[in-house]
Write an enzyme that holds these catalytic residues in place. Structure first.
Site, short mmCIF file in Angstrom:
data_model
loop_
_atom_site.label_atom_id
_atom_site.label_comp_id
_atom_site.label_asym_id
_atom_site.label_seq_id
_atom_site.Cartn_x
_atom_site.Cartn_y
_atom_site.Cartn_z
N ASP A 1 0.79 -1.16 0.05
CA ASP A 1 -0.23 0.21 -0.08
C ASP A 1 0.81 1.24 0.10
O ASP A 1 1.59 1.56 -0.79
CB ASP A 1 -0.92 0.01 1.30
CG ASP A 1 -2.03 1.14 1.16
OD1 ASP A 1 -2.84 1.14 0.36
OD2 ASP A 1 -1.91 1.98 2.22
N TYR B 1 -11.82 9.84 -1.30
CA TYR B 1 -11.12 9.99 -0.05
C TYR B 1 -9.90 10.70 -0.07
O TYR B 1 -9.68 11.54 1.12
CB TYR B 1 -10.98 8.52 0.33
CG TYR B 1 -9.67 7.91 -0.19
CD1 TYR B 1 -8.57 7.42 0.51
CD2 TYR B 1 -9.72 7.44 -1.64
CE1 TYR B 1 -7.45 7.03 0.03
CE2 TYR B 1 -8.51 6.71 -2.04
CZ TYR B 1 -7.42 6.45 -1.33
OH TYR B 1 -6.34 5.94 -2.03
N TYR C 1 -0.75 11.86 2.97
CA TYR C 1 -1.57 12.12 1.92
C TYR C 1 -1.42 13.65 1.42
O TYR C 1 -1.67 14.01 0.21
CB TYR C 1 -2.95 11.79 1.77
CG TYR C 1 -3.44 10.31 2.16
CD1 TYR C 1 -3.39 9.57 0.86
CD2 TYR C 1 -2.91 9.50 3.35
CE1 TYR C 1 -3.66 8.15 0.88
CE2 TYR C 1 -3.23 8.16 3.32
CZ TYR C 1 -3.64 7.38 2.12
OH TYR C 1 -3.65 6.17 2.18
N HIS D 1 -7.19 -6.57 -0.64
CA HIS D 1 -6.25 -5.28 -0.65
C HIS D 1 -5.24 -5.64 0.31
O HIS D 1 -4.08 -5.52 0.08
CB HIS D 1 -7.01 -4.06 -0.30
CG HIS D 1 -5.76 -3.10 -0.28
ND1 HIS D 1 -4.99 -2.64 -1.28
CD2 HIS D 1 -5.47 -2.15 0.90
CE1 HIS D 1 -4.19 -1.54 -0.91
NE2 HIS D 1 -4.27 -1.36 0.55
#
Length: 323
Positions: free
Chosen positions: A109, A156, A237, A300
């Site tokens: 990830d 998101y 992020y 995932h």
């Protein structure tokens, strides 16, 4: 401690590296070939518990840090301290601390993004890579947030940009519920909330955790997030556009390190946005010339859901470099 022929116990220690303190979990013989395991969002070192035991039992030295901002590692307050230059700097400083000129590196990830950038910035420190879930994409011609903005405010990553917004939304739930919401994602496009809704409210939380994590494991993980908060992880992020600007010198660069890429065939990231086509196309191979791809059954959080399959793929690959 490590016992020959077995996995041995997990050892925990802290290291002062790159101006912060990192917590590291370690398993296996200290003299074994080092494998650095970098977790994703929202995870901790413990997401690698199955891989650490498998690596240790085969004589590797498994090292899984909590990345900066996570768990028992230090969380700088300034969002600007979470660029890829900082995170990769932590990894290089950790290798220096361990006096390791090179290591195998495994990522999942968001941890894969760290791995890709480590390979761009310091390929001399990486023996080979095992990457889970997120392929390498060459630097885009426009800022990445322009691309994400086209998906609207419900996406998101857009909701994660404003400092405090996602934290306030997450705070409506206990940390265990937040984790269950992310860990249980399996729908077609769970990453975009309807207009006027926060993504954490849109995600569903089953009463029980997924089958691949026990109630006790979830509780321990949730306690760390309850104590440390989510701001550090969310700051990764918030640095996406800054990373795009900082990586201009690597525009068009390829990943030259030997790489094994593993993805679950039911991973939302594999099924959505044309990513599955890219992974199986010549374009991915062009950007990562020394590449092997394995598509296996799973979603995932692959290393936890399908540990035996991931371990088999990982060990068979790494052992080619260490006979």
């Amino acid at each position: 401690m490590y016992a020959g022929g077995g996995a041995g116990e997990v050892r925990h220690w802290n290291a002062a590296v790159n101006g912060i303190t990192l917590h590291v979990a370690e398993q296996g013989p200290p003299s074994g070939p080092a494998v650095l395991l970098l977790h994703g969002f929202p995870e901790l070192w413990s997401s690698w518990r199955h891989q650490m035991a498998a690596l240790a039992s085969r004589g590797f030295r498994a090292l899984a840090p909590d990345l900066r901002g996570y768990g028992d590692s230090e969380a700088p307050a300034d969002a600007a301290a979470y660029t890829m230059l900082h995170i990769v700097g932590d990894v290089v400083a950790l290798l220096d601390h361990l006096r390791l000129p090179k290591a195998f590196v495994v990522g999942h990830d968001l941890g894969v993004q760290v791995v890709w950038h480590l390979c761009l910035f310091r390929p001399d420190r990486v023996r080979a890579v095992v990457a889970l879930g997120v392929p390498y994409f060459p630097r885009s011609p426009v800022p990445v947030m322009e691309i994400f903005a086209a998906r609207g405010d419900g996406f998101y990553i857009m909701q994660f940009q404003e400092p405090g917004r996602a934290e306030r939304a997450f705070a409506r739930y206990d940390a265990a519920t937040v984790l269950k919401k992310f860990y249980s994602i399996e729908s077609d496009d769970p990453f975009t909330a309807p207009p006027g809704m926060e993504i954490i409210d849109f995600l569903q939380a089953p009463s029980l955790p997924p089958s691949w994590i026990t109630e006790e494991e979830l509780r321990k993980c949730a306690e760390k997030f309850q104590n440390a908060g989510f701001t550090g992880p969310l700051n990764y992020y918030r640095m996406f556009d800054t990373n795009w600007k900082l990586t201009a010198p690597w525009n068009g660069a390829k990943i030259t390190v030997p790489t094994k890429f593993i993805v679950g065939d039911k991973d939302i990231g594999f099924q959505s946005y044309g990513i599955g086509h890219y992974i199986t196309s010549k374009d991915f191979k062009s950007s990562v010339p020394n590449l092997e791809v394995a598509i296996i059954d799973g979603h995932h959080f692959l290393q936890q859901e399908q540990p035996d399959k991931v371990n088999s793929e990982m060990l068979s690959y790494l052992e080619k470099f260490h006979n």
